[in-house]
Design a protein around this motif. Sequence first.
Motif, PDB file in Angstrom:
ATOM      1  N   VAL A  94      16.497   1.406 -16.305  1.00 18.33           N
ATOM      2  CA  VAL A  94      16.933   0.602 -15.160  1.00 18.33           C
ATOM      3  C   VAL A  94      18.247  -0.047 -15.571  1.00 18.33           C
ATOM      4  CG1 VAL A  94      16.441  -1.384 -13.686  1.00 18.33           C
ATOM      5  CG2 VAL A  94      14.589   0.168 -14.331  1.00 18.33           C
ATOM      6  N   ALA A  95      19.268   0.074 -14.707  1.00 18.06           N
ATOM      7  CA  ALA A  95      20.581  -0.493 -15.025  1.00 18.06           C
ATOM      8  C   ALA A  95      21.006  -1.454 -13.924  1.00 18.06           C
ATOM      9  CB  ALA A  95      21.617   0.614 -15.179  1.00 18.06           C
ATOM     10  N   PHE A  96      21.456  -2.625 -14.315  1.00 16.64           N
ATOM     11  CA  PHE A  96      22.114  -3.550 -13.392  1.00 16.64           C
ATOM     12  C   PHE A  96      23.598  -3.275 -13.488  1.00 16.64           C
ATOM     13  CE2 PHE A  96      18.197  -6.040 -13.918  1.00 16.64           C
ATOM     14  CZ  PHE A  96      17.966  -6.428 -12.608  1.00 16.64           C
ATOM     15  N   SER A  97      24.255  -3.063 -12.344  1.00 11.33           N
ATOM     16  CA  SER A  97      25.668  -2.726 -12.364  1.00 11.33           C
ATOM     17  C   SER A  97      26.362  -3.300 -11.135  1.00 11.33           C
ATOM     18  CB  SER A  97      25.838  -1.203 -12.399  1.00 11.33           C
ATOM     19  OG  SER A  97      27.196  -0.855 -12.381  1.00 11.33           O
ATOM     20  N   ASN A 144       0.798  -1.232   0.000  1.00 10.96           N
ATOM     21  CA  ASN A 144       0.000   0.000   0.000  1.00 10.96           C
ATOM     22  C   ASN A 144       0.828   1.277   0.000  1.00 10.96           C
ATOM     23  OD1 ASN A 144      -2.471  -1.434  -0.004  1.00 10.96           O
ATOM     24  ND2 ASN A 144      -2.319  -1.684   2.212  1.00 10.96           N
ATOM     25  N   HIS A 145       2.117   1.194  -0.313  1.00 15.45           N
ATOM     26  CA  HIS A 145       2.970   2.377  -0.425  1.00 15.45           C
ATOM     27  C   HIS A 145       3.399   2.540  -1.876  1.00 15.45           C
ATOM     28  CE1 HIS A 145       4.363   1.841   4.026  1.00 15.45           C
ATOM     29  NE2 HIS A 145       3.113   2.249   3.921  1.00 15.45           N
ATOM     30  N   MET A 146       3.303   3.786  -2.384  1.00 14.15           N
ATOM     31  CA  MET A 146       3.826   4.099  -3.707  1.00 14.15           C
ATOM     32  C   MET A 146       4.994   5.057  -3.525  1.00 14.15           C
ATOM     33  SD  MET A 146       2.150   5.532  -7.234  1.00 14.15           S
ATOM     34  CE  MET A 146       2.042   7.262  -6.834  1.00 14.15           C
ATOM     35  N   VAL A 147       6.168   4.635  -3.989  1.00 12.12           N
ATOM     36  CA  VAL A 147       7.377   5.452  -3.893  1.00 12.12           C
ATOM     37  C   VAL A 147       7.759   5.877  -5.308  1.00 12.12           C
ATOM     38  CG1 VAL A 147       9.792   5.521  -3.204  1.00 12.12           C
ATOM     39  CG2 VAL A 147       8.124   4.280  -1.799  1.00 12.12           C
ATOM     40  N   SER A 148       7.946   7.202  -5.488  1.00 11.64           N
ATOM     41  CA  SER A 148       8.240   7.770  -6.804  1.00 11.64           C
ATOM     42  C   SER A 148       9.699   8.178  -6.908  1.00 11.64           C
ATOM     43  CB  SER A 148       7.373   9.008  -7.044  1.00 11.64           C
ATOM     44  OG  SER A 148       6.011   8.682  -6.961  1.00 11.64           O
ATOM     45  N   ILE A 149      10.331   7.783  -8.022  1.00 12.48           N
ATOM     46  CA  ILE A 149      11.698   8.195  -8.326  1.00 12.48           C
ATOM     47  C   ILE A 149      11.618   9.187  -9.478  1.00 12.48           C
ATOM     48  CG2 ILE A 149      13.938   7.457  -9.202  1.00 12.48           C
ATOM     49  CD1 ILE A 149      13.544   4.816  -7.794  1.00 12.48           C
ATOM     50  N   ASN A 150      12.250  10.363  -9.286  1.00  9.79           N
ATOM     51  CA  ASN A 150      12.154  11.430 -10.275  1.00  9.79           C
ATOM     52  C   ASN A 150      13.478  11.786 -10.935  1.00  9.79           C
ATOM     53  OD1 ASN A 150       9.313  11.980  -9.924  1.00  9.79           O
ATOM     54  ND2 ASN A 150       9.875  12.686  -7.895  1.00  9.79           N
ATOM     55  N   GLY A 151      14.520  11.001 -10.717  1.00  9.95           N
ATOM     56  CA  GLY A 151      15.818  11.295 -11.313  1.00  9.95           C
ATOM     57  C   GLY A 151      16.798  10.169 -11.035  1.00  9.95           C
ATOM     58  N   ASN A 152      18.055  10.376 -11.361  1.00 12.69           N
ATOM     59  CA  ASN A 152      19.076   9.353 -11.171  1.00 12.69           C
ATOM     60  C   ASN A 152      19.124   8.887  -9.720  1.00 12.69           C
ATOM     61  OD1 ASN A 152      19.894   9.428 -13.853  1.00 12.69           O
ATOM     62  ND2 ASN A 152      21.353  11.061 -13.472  1.00 12.69           N
ATOM     63  N   LEU A 163      16.835  -4.103  -4.039  1.00 14.80           N
ATOM     64  CA  LEU A 163      15.513  -3.482  -4.104  1.00 14.80           C
ATOM     65  C   LEU A 163      14.454  -4.560  -4.038  1.00 14.80           C
ATOM     66  CD1 LEU A 163      13.608  -1.067  -4.612  1.00 14.80           C
ATOM     67  CD2 LEU A 163      13.973  -1.438  -7.067  1.00 14.80           C
ATOM     68  N   SER A 164      13.513  -4.400  -3.096  1.00  8.90           N
ATOM     69  CA  SER A 164      12.400  -5.335  -2.957  1.00  8.90           C
ATOM     70  C   SER A 164      11.094  -4.543  -2.959  1.00  8.90           C
ATOM     71  CB  SER A 164      12.529  -6.122  -1.646  1.00  8.90           C
ATOM     72  OG  SER A 164      11.398  -6.932  -1.449  1.00  8.90           O
ATOM     73  N   ILE A 165      10.186  -4.936  -3.841  1.00 13.08           N
ATOM     74  CA  ILE A 165       8.863  -4.325  -3.872  1.00 13.08           C
ATOM     75  C   ILE A 165       7.888  -5.395  -3.396  1.00 13.08           C
ATOM     76  CG2 ILE A 165       7.140  -3.161  -5.284  1.00 13.08           C
ATOM     77  CD1 ILE A 165       9.498  -2.620  -7.292  1.00 13.08           C
ATOM     78  N   VAL A 213      13.430  10.909 -19.527  1.00 16.13           N
ATOM     79  CA  VAL A 213      14.215  10.014 -20.373  1.00 16.13           C
ATOM     80  C   VAL A 213      15.689  10.283 -20.086  1.00 16.13           C
ATOM     81  CG1 VAL A 213      14.838   9.484 -22.761  1.00 16.13           C
ATOM     82  CG2 VAL A 213      12.450   9.905 -22.156  1.00 16.13           C
ATOM     83  N   GLU A 214      16.490   9.251 -20.103  1.00 13.51           N
ATOM     84  CA  GLU A 214      17.929   9.293 -19.819  1.00 13.51           C
ATOM     85  C   GLU A 214      18.254   9.321 -18.329  1.00 13.51           C
ATOM     86  OE1 GLU A 214      20.169   8.717 -22.237  1.00 13.51           O
ATOM     87  OE2 GLU A 214      18.490   8.671 -23.620  1.00 13.51           O
ATOM     88  N   SER A 215      17.266   9.404 -17.450  1.00 10.15           N
ATOM     89  CA  SER A 215      17.561   9.248 -16.020  1.00 10.15           C
ATOM     90  C   SER A 215      17.547   7.755 -15.712  1.00 10.15           C
ATOM     91  CB  SER A 215      16.589  10.028 -15.142  1.00 10.15           C
ATOM     92  OG  SER A 215      15.260   9.648 -15.396  1.00 10.15           O
ATOM     93  N   THR A 216      18.305   7.350 -14.672  1.00 11.79           N
ATOM     94  CA  THR A 216      18.557   5.932 -14.453  1.00 11.79           C
ATOM     95  C   THR A 216      18.374   5.527 -13.001  1.00 11.79           C
ATOM     96  OG1 THR A 216      20.196   5.974 -16.229  1.00 11.79           O
ATOM     97  CG2 THR A 216      20.291   4.108 -14.728  1.00 11.79           C
ATOM     98  N   LEU A 217      17.705   4.406 -12.793  1.00  9.28           N
ATOM     99  CA  LEU A 217      17.702   3.708 -11.516  1.00  9.28           C
ATOM    100  C   LEU A 217      18.755   2.619 -11.644  1.00  9.28           C
ATOM    101  CD1 LEU A 217      16.728   2.715  -8.740  1.00  9.28           C
ATOM    102  CD2 LEU A 217      14.944   1.421  -9.952  1.00  9.28           C
ATOM    103  N   THR A 218      19.859   2.755 -10.907  1.00  9.68           N
ATOM    104  CA  THR A 218      20.953   1.777 -10.965  1.00  9.68           C
ATOM    105  C   THR A 218      20.849   0.851  -9.764  1.00  9.68           C
ATOM    106  OG1 THR A 218      22.369   3.366 -12.100  1.00  9.68           O
ATOM    107  CG2 THR A 218      23.447   1.465 -11.074  1.00  9.68           C
ATOM    108  N   ILE A 219      20.787  -0.449 -10.031  1.00 12.59           N
ATOM    109  CA  ILE A 219      20.676  -1.463  -8.992  1.00 12.59           C
ATOM    110  C   ILE A 219      22.001  -2.210  -8.933  1.00 12.59           C
ATOM    111  CG2 ILE A 219      19.426  -3.519  -8.207  1.00 12.59           C
ATOM    112  CD1 ILE A 219      17.023  -2.429  -9.887  1.00 12.59           C
ATOM    113  N   HIS A 220      22.647  -2.165  -7.757  1.00 11.98           N
ATOM    114  CA  HIS A 220      23.946  -2.815  -7.592  1.00 11.98           C
ATOM    115  C   HIS A 220      23.820  -4.229  -7.019  1.00 11.98           C
ATOM    116  CE1 HIS A 220      26.045   0.853  -8.584  1.00 11.98           C
ATOM    117  NE2 HIS A 220      25.303   1.512  -7.719  1.00 11.98           N
TER     118      HIS A 220
END
Length: 190
Positions: free
Chosen positions: A111-114, A60-68, A74-76, A88-95
């Motif tokens: 979304v980038a896996f790194s 029941n929580h919505m979390v918004s990402i607005n930039g890099n 990360l668990s949803i 466009v061109e902004s990235t969520l990087t998951i390590h």
Amino acid sequence: MRFWTSHKTIENIPTVFEAAHLDSRQAIINSVNSGSWNEPTTWSCLCVPESYDDVAIQENHMVSINGNTEINNLSIQEGGILSLEGPVESTLTIHGDWSSAGFVKAGNMRVAFSNTTAQTFTGAAECYDLEITSENVIHIEGSLRVRHHLQFTTGVLDATNGELRLGNNDFGPASVIVESGANYIGEVIR
């Protein structure tokens, strides 16, 4: 005449700022309500998660990402929502690993896996762009849908225990860019 001496133990107590950056931060940072990723009151730590933190978006929580943004794991959770609202061109990087039992509003973010070690995606999610940026193995053990571009320059994308789906966007079907240092194992579904 009697002299009293006292022995004080001087403790080095960290300031609030220093305490927020100690290595002893919470093992997992949980969302405590809906809000922006960059708003400390969204999180159980009253901080903005860093690239080395593990995050869980609760039911029941919505979390918004607005930039890099960078994160470790990360668990949803079921009923939780991650909204990728950045331009466009902004990235969520998951390590680390990405687990999604909830919902991802794909928006137009990448979304980038790194990482240098193996990473795993489980559950179901959609993203606008997916990028693999390290010489490691990304295991897809769920259903991951890419709407615009799938690009990997190095490493291995392994979908033998899951499915990778290429969707459509305003410009037509999603494209795949595989450079010479990359490899793919499994089936791509269009």
